[in-house]
Write a protein that holds these residues in place. Sequence first.
Motif, PDB file in Angstrom:
ATOM      1  N   LYS A  53       0.828  -1.215   0.000  1.00  5.46           N
ATOM      2  CA  LYS A  53       0.000   0.000   0.000  1.00  5.46           C
ATOM      3  C   LYS A  53       0.858   1.260   0.000  1.00  5.46           C
ATOM      4  O   LYS A  53       0.544   2.237  -0.685  1.00  5.46           O
ATOM      5  CB  LYS A  53      -0.927  -0.007   1.223  1.00  5.46           C
ATOM      6  N   TYR A  54       1.951   1.239   0.760  1.00  3.51           N
ATOM      7  CA  TYR A  54       2.832   2.406   0.772  1.00  3.51           C
ATOM      8  C   TYR A  54       3.490   2.612  -0.583  1.00  3.51           C
ATOM      9  O   TYR A  54       3.687   3.747  -1.024  1.00  3.51           O
ATOM     10  CB  TYR A  54       3.898   2.242   1.856  1.00  3.51           C
ATOM     11  N   VAL A  55       3.825   1.521  -1.259  1.00  5.53           N
ATOM     12  CA  VAL A  55       4.418   1.641  -2.600  1.00  5.53           C
ATOM     13  C   VAL A  55       3.399   2.206  -3.582  1.00  5.53           C
ATOM     14  O   VAL A  55       3.712   3.078  -4.411  1.00  5.53           O
ATOM     15  CB  VAL A  55       4.936   0.268  -3.068  1.00  5.53           C
ATOM     16  N   LEU A  56       2.150   1.723  -3.525  1.00  6.04           N
ATOM     17  CA  LEU A  56       1.115   2.212  -4.440  1.00  6.04           C
ATOM     18  C   LEU A  56       0.771   3.675  -4.184  1.00  6.04           C
ATOM     19  O   LEU A  56       0.473   4.427  -5.127  1.00  6.04           O
ATOM     20  CB  LEU A  56      -0.148   1.351  -4.288  1.00  6.04           C
ATOM     21  N   ALA A  57       0.782   4.095  -2.920  1.00 10.06           N
ATOM     22  CA  ALA A  57       0.402   5.481  -2.575  1.00 10.06           C
ATOM     23  C   ALA A  57       1.586   6.432  -2.606  1.00 10.06           C
ATOM     24  O   ALA A  57       1.429   7.602  -2.234  1.00 10.06           O
ATOM     25  CB  ALA A  57      -0.244   5.507  -1.193  1.00 10.06           C
ATOM     26  N   ALA A  58       2.765   5.974  -3.005  1.00 10.83           N
ATOM     27  CA  ALA A  58       3.948   6.841  -3.012  1.00 10.83           C
ATOM     28  C   ALA A  58       3.748   7.991  -3.990  1.00 10.83           C
ATOM     29  O   ALA A  58       3.192   7.835  -5.081  1.00 10.83           O
ATOM     30  CB  ALA A  58       5.187   6.031  -3.394  1.00 10.83           C
ATOM     31  N   GLY A  59       4.209   9.157  -3.588  1.00 13.81           N
ATOM     32  CA  GLY A  59       4.089  10.347  -4.428  1.00 13.81           C
ATOM     33  C   GLY A  59       2.829  11.140  -4.204  1.00 13.81           C
ATOM     34  O   GLY A  59       2.664  12.222  -4.777  1.00 13.81           O
ATOM     35  N   ARG A  60       1.922  10.628  -3.399  1.00 10.49           N
ATOM     36  CA  ARG A  60       0.682  11.351  -3.098  1.00 10.49           C
ATOM     37  C   ARG A  60       0.543  11.446  -1.579  1.00 10.49           C
ATOM     38  O   ARG A  60       0.802  10.477  -0.870  1.00 10.49           O
ATOM     39  CB  ARG A  60      -0.540  10.647  -3.690  1.00 10.49           C
ATOM     40  N   GLU A  61       0.107  12.589  -1.096  1.00 10.07           N
ATOM     41  CA  GLU A  61       0.006  12.812   0.342  1.00 10.07           C
ATOM     42  C   GLU A  61      -1.321  12.282   0.886  1.00 10.07           C
ATOM     43  O   GLU A  61      -2.374  12.517   0.292  1.00 10.07           O
ATOM     44  CB  GLU A  61       0.126  14.306   0.654  1.00 10.07           C
ATOM     45  N   PHE A  62      -1.264  11.560   2.008  1.00  4.41           N
ATOM     46  CA  PHE A  62      -2.460  11.075   2.678  1.00  4.41           C
ATOM     47  C   PHE A  62      -2.303  11.335   4.177  1.00  4.41           C
ATOM     48  O   PHE A  62      -1.189  11.417   4.705  1.00  4.41           O
ATOM     49  CB  PHE A  62      -2.691   9.589   2.408  1.00  4.41           C
ATOM     50  N   LYS A  63      -3.435  11.498   4.873  1.00  7.81           N
ATOM     51  CA  LYS A  63      -3.427  11.908   6.267  1.00  7.81           C
ATOM     52  C   LYS A  63      -3.448  10.744   7.249  1.00  7.81           C
ATOM     53  O   LYS A  63      -2.954  10.883   8.363  1.00  7.81           O
ATOM     54  CB  LYS A  63      -4.638  12.814   6.543  1.00  7.81           C
ATOM     55  N   ASN A  64      -4.045   9.619   6.859  1.00  9.82           N
ATOM     56  CA  ASN A  64      -4.181   8.509   7.793  1.00  9.82           C
ATOM     57  C   ASN A  64      -4.195   7.203   7.015  1.00  9.82           C
ATOM     58  O   ASN A  64      -4.104   7.176   5.767  1.00  9.82           O
ATOM     59  CB  ASN A  64      -5.436   8.668   8.652  1.00  9.82           C
ATOM     60  N   ASP A  65      -4.338   6.101   7.742  1.00  8.83           N
ATOM     61  CA  ASP A  65      -4.319   4.776   7.123  1.00  8.83           C
ATOM     62  C   ASP A  65      -5.535   4.536   6.247  1.00  8.83           C
ATOM     63  O   ASP A  65      -5.453   3.801   5.242  1.00  8.83           O
ATOM     64  CB  ASP A  65      -4.248   3.701   8.212  1.00  8.83           C
ATOM     65  N   HIS A  66      -6.674   5.118   6.585  1.00 13.29           N
ATOM     66  CA  HIS A  66      -7.887   4.910   5.797  1.00 13.29           C
ATOM     67  C   HIS A  66      -7.739   5.528   4.405  1.00 13.29           C
ATOM     68  O   HIS A  66      -8.114   4.907   3.396  1.00 13.29           O
ATOM     69  CB  HIS A  66      -9.090   5.509   6.525  1.00 13.29           C
TER      70      HIS A  66
END
Length: 750
Positions: free
Chosen positions: A328-341
Amino acid sequence: MSGRIFGIDIIRGSVRSGTLRPHYALVRVEDGAVISEEKNVTRFRLMRYIRAEQPEILAVDSIQEIAQGTADLYAFLAELPAGTKLVQVTGDGVKMETLPRAAARYNLSFDKQNPMEEAKASALLASFGAGYEVLAYTGITDITVSRNRSPGRGGWSQNRYVRKMHGAVRTHAREIEMKLVSANLEYSMTVRRAFGGESRVVFTVYAPREQIPVSPSRGGDAQIRIAGRRRDKIAFQPLTKKPRYLIVGIDPGTTIGIAALDLDGNLVYLASTRLFSAADLTREIADLGKPLIIASDKAEMPFGVEKIRRAFSAVAWNPKKDILIKEKYVLAAGREFKNDHERDALSAAVYAYRTYRNKFESILKRAPAGVDTDELRAQIVRGLSLEQALSRISGTVPAEVADAAEQEELPEIIFDERDERITRQEETIRRLRTLAETLSRESAGKDKTISALHRKLNAEREERYAELLAAGEIAERDREIATVKKQLRKEERRCKNLRIRLDRMKRYVSLQAGEGCSALKVLPLLARDAVRVLDEEMGIGEEDLLYVLKVDGWGKSVVRELAEARVKAVILPRQVYIRAQEQHLIEEFRDAGLPVLSGADLSPRVKGKIGVADTAALEDALAAWHTSQTVFSRERKAAVIDSMVREYQVERVREVRELGIDPATVVPERYLRTMLPPKEKEPARTVVRKPAEKKTEQTAAPKTPVLPSPDAEEKPPEPAEEQKTAAPDLLTAVLAEYREKRKKEISGDT
């Protein structure tokens, strides 16, 4: 769109330039095909074409090419015909994109360096329904009917002329009112009455300008003007109401995570909340666009996500197995997110997009130009082939056939026959079991942490007890150290000031040792505080030369201090020296015996608090000052002696008068002028002499009376000539003796 569309792009010039007016490339498009192209169209010719042909859309890639600011844009939109829309194909003014990127969605390619190609691309994009309409006016229109001529002044003929003109205004107003009533338009009317009719009528029609059945006109006795009511700010409205397709990832639970991507993989929306119900979540996604794919990060799609997918009839996507946290961290890399959800929802959407990315790229390569690629990709994802999707988009295949094909190719989703409530409870039980396992692991870890902290606490208590035993000595030492540090800082500051002072003294000494130059110490103001500061920084002693920049607010005490310090000389700038003479400061320096020189002949050069002056010129100035000082001292002593002698003479004259003797008979007139004070000389006095006892028997009175003696008998008067010669000699001798005595006293004092 099937109507005529104008596409323009600026070739040369600028709307902001006052010298070179803009020239445009003009492309006409009708029914999706280019019918004509024209280069170097001026603004005037473009407006003439628009008024003559009245196109449905005027398409531009940026409104800055036709208007310099908001006022110019309002004016330009007012000139357009009622049925012509101004469309910006690259965005709504806030979310902007380049023209090539906007054209790529419809598989259009063009030469970015060719203005004619850009105008063509703008017109084609507008024909496909892309872009935003520029709105500057509200749905309210003002119609003004007024006089077209001045009423003027005159007699009866003039009155007929005014009645005719006001009657024409009333006639036009009634015709417009009948047209508005026939068109069933709501309006309000304001009338200004005048002689013979009406001078002005204003209709406020609650309808847009294109629905007004009246045209502006001007001629004869009346004129008609039509203007829309301006908005507070320029607004942008999508040319088509069709929502965009989205790939939505959802993470269900108490806190719901939502992530939405467009079909190009760009992040559109990312948020998480605990306040949304299923209906609120559905409404929020619908406001973003039309979900094409609903994705989850679980191998088995949760019931809450499945329910939302059914509401939108979207394509379901879920991985073969649950996505791991590191993936999940690899897929979301490059985009900012606030929490695990948010991370989970974003990773699901990105994973779904990567699954379809190769297919989307293949579709873009095979799709013809001018096709909405988002709609084409959506149809293919739903199960149609490329040919079927193209046919459906172009309208050559009936929708029933396409729907049937779609239903055949789409896999049928078979749900469990169990009650929905049981499914929801099982989902809740599964989540609670997972939560219980997680809490159990966290509890075991916390027990270990508590045991470790207890051991650490006991060790720190023992260390603290040992520290308290030596606390008294440590506190005493700390106080001593603080005192020593305070003294050390004080001495360091003192050493720093002394070093600065030593450096200045070294520079001063080096300047003093220079050949032909004398060093100066700069005093910014002739005041005691400034002298004290200079003394602390550089010292003031014998043979020092002070260069004073200002003398405002001087006092006698500062002059005395400089004289007591035995300063060699004080130098003043030329203007300051003149000001010092006006303020009688030079006399104070002379009284103190302190040389004060003008810098006009010395040409001093100052840098900071040190300066230099020419030694030869300085010595000459000092010699001249000493010479003038000697003369000043002599004159001052002579003035003192003269004042004392004059005082003595006045006293003697007063004593002679008290004896009843006229000073004029005793002292010659040339001495009397110097003896009498100015206020006793001014009034003209008449000398009254007492007459002799036997005045009648004398034939002639003596010229000067004889002073009677109180002890002796009355003697005959002496000759007048002997009295005149004896009195001046006596007075002269007394004055000479007094002068010698005062000179000795003054010499002794000095």
